[in-house]
Design a protein around this motif. Structure first.
Motif, PDB file in Angstrom:
ATOM      1  N   THR A  13       0.848  -1.193   0.000  1.00 15.25           N
ATOM      2  CA  THR A  13       0.000   0.000   0.000  1.00 15.25           C
ATOM      3  C   THR A  13       0.885   1.244   0.000  1.00 15.25           C
ATOM      4  O   THR A  13       1.853   1.333   0.753  1.00 15.25           O
ATOM      5  CB  THR A  13      -0.905   0.009   1.235  1.00 15.25           C
ATOM      6  N   GLY A  14       0.536   2.178  -0.872  1.00 17.15           N
ATOM      7  CA  GLY A  14       1.303   3.409  -0.988  1.00 17.15           C
ATOM      8  C   GLY A  14       2.387   3.357  -2.051  1.00 17.15           C
ATOM      9  O   GLY A  14       2.992   4.389  -2.372  1.00 17.15           O
ATOM     10  N   SER A  16       4.105   2.303  -5.932  1.00 15.85           N
ATOM     11  CA  SER A  16       3.848   2.752  -7.300  1.00 15.85           C
ATOM     12  C   SER A  16       4.203   1.657  -8.293  1.00 15.85           C
ATOM     13  O   SER A  16       5.056   0.804  -8.019  1.00 15.85           O
ATOM     14  CB  SER A  16       4.682   3.992  -7.627  1.00 15.85           C
ATOM     15  N   ARG A  66      -4.100   9.866  -8.704  1.00 18.15           N
ATOM     16  CA  ARG A  66      -3.170   8.773  -8.418  1.00 18.15           C
ATOM     17  C   ARG A  66      -2.700   8.065  -9.687  1.00 18.15           C
ATOM     18  O   ARG A  66      -1.592   7.536  -9.717  1.00 18.15           O
ATOM     19  CB  ARG A  66      -3.832   7.740  -7.493  1.00 18.15           C
ATOM     20  N   ASP A  83       0.260   5.568  -8.732  1.00 23.93           N
ATOM     21  CA  ASP A  83       0.889   5.972  -7.473  1.00 23.93           C
ATOM     22  C   ASP A  83      -0.087   5.796  -6.312  1.00 23.93           C
ATOM     23  O   ASP A  83      -1.290   5.647  -6.524  1.00 23.93           O
ATOM     24  CB  ASP A  83       1.350   7.431  -7.556  1.00 23.93           C
ATOM     25  N   SER A  84       0.455   5.839  -5.117  1.00 21.31           N
ATOM     26  CA  SER A  84      -0.361   5.731  -3.892  1.00 21.31           C
ATOM     27  C   SER A  84      -1.326   4.554  -3.973  1.00 21.31           C
ATOM     28  O   SER A  84      -2.533   4.681  -3.741  1.00 21.31           O
ATOM     29  CB  SER A  84      -1.139   7.032  -3.655  1.00 21.31           C
ATOM     30  N   LYS A  86      -3.593   1.392  -3.464  1.00 20.11           N
ATOM     31  CA  LYS A  86      -4.463   0.944  -2.380  1.00 20.11           C
ATOM     32  C   LYS A  86      -4.839  -0.517  -2.616  1.00 20.11           C
ATOM     33  O   LYS A  86      -4.849  -0.976  -3.761  1.00 20.11           O
ATOM     34  CB  LYS A  86      -5.739   1.791  -2.350  1.00 20.11           C
ATOM     35  N   ASP A  89      -7.073  -1.372  -5.448  1.00 20.37           N
ATOM     36  CA  ASP A  89      -6.553  -1.311  -6.821  1.00 20.37           C
ATOM     37  C   ASP A  89      -6.141  -2.693  -7.324  1.00 20.37           C
ATOM     38  O   ASP A  89      -5.802  -2.835  -8.507  1.00 20.37           O
ATOM     39  CB  ASP A  89      -5.348  -0.377  -6.901  1.00 20.37           C
TER      40      ASP A  89
END
Length: 123
Positions: A13-14, A16, A66, A83-84, A86, A89
């Motif tokens: 998580t977080g 890329s 994101r 990016d970022s 979760k 995703d």
């Protein structure tokens, strides 16, 4: 016409990822290229698109800020920068070529699909 998506993987998580889509067999910037994703047990959804000619971009509301779609005409490649990340995703991500130059969120507007590349986001 072929499209190949790759670059998926397991990230925290977080984190890329950058997913390239390498189309071939058609004039690259005459058609929209879309990215879709499908999570287990869910329907396929459009996450982003870049139009032919003008390169206009569009995003699913939940990924705005994101996800970034871009196109390298010299390399005939479309990129989806994520990016970022979760956990929500997590899905198989597909790129597809539109039947026309303008973007659409409808899967029926895309006539050619690449293989999926799996993105898994751990919490």
């Amino acid at each position: 016409v072929q499209l190949r998506a790759f670059g998926g993987g397991l990230v925290q998580t977080g984190g890329s990822l950058r997913l390239p889509c390498a189309p071939s067999g058609f004039t690259f910037n005459h058609y929209a290229i879309g990215w879709f994703r499908q999570a287990p047990g869910k329907e396929r959804e459009a996450v982003s698109c870049i139009s032919g000619s003008f390169g206009t971009t569009d995003y699913l509301d939940s990924v705005k800020g994101r996800f970034t779609i871009s196109r390298d005409n010299a390399q005939n490649t479309v990129y989806l920068q994520i990016d970022s990340l979760k956990p929500e995703d997590t899905a198989d991500y597909y790129c597809a070529r539109g039947l026309q130059a303008y973007c659409s969120h409808l899967a029926s507007s895309y006539g050619y699909w690449g293989n999926g590349t799996q993105v898994t986001v751990s919490s």
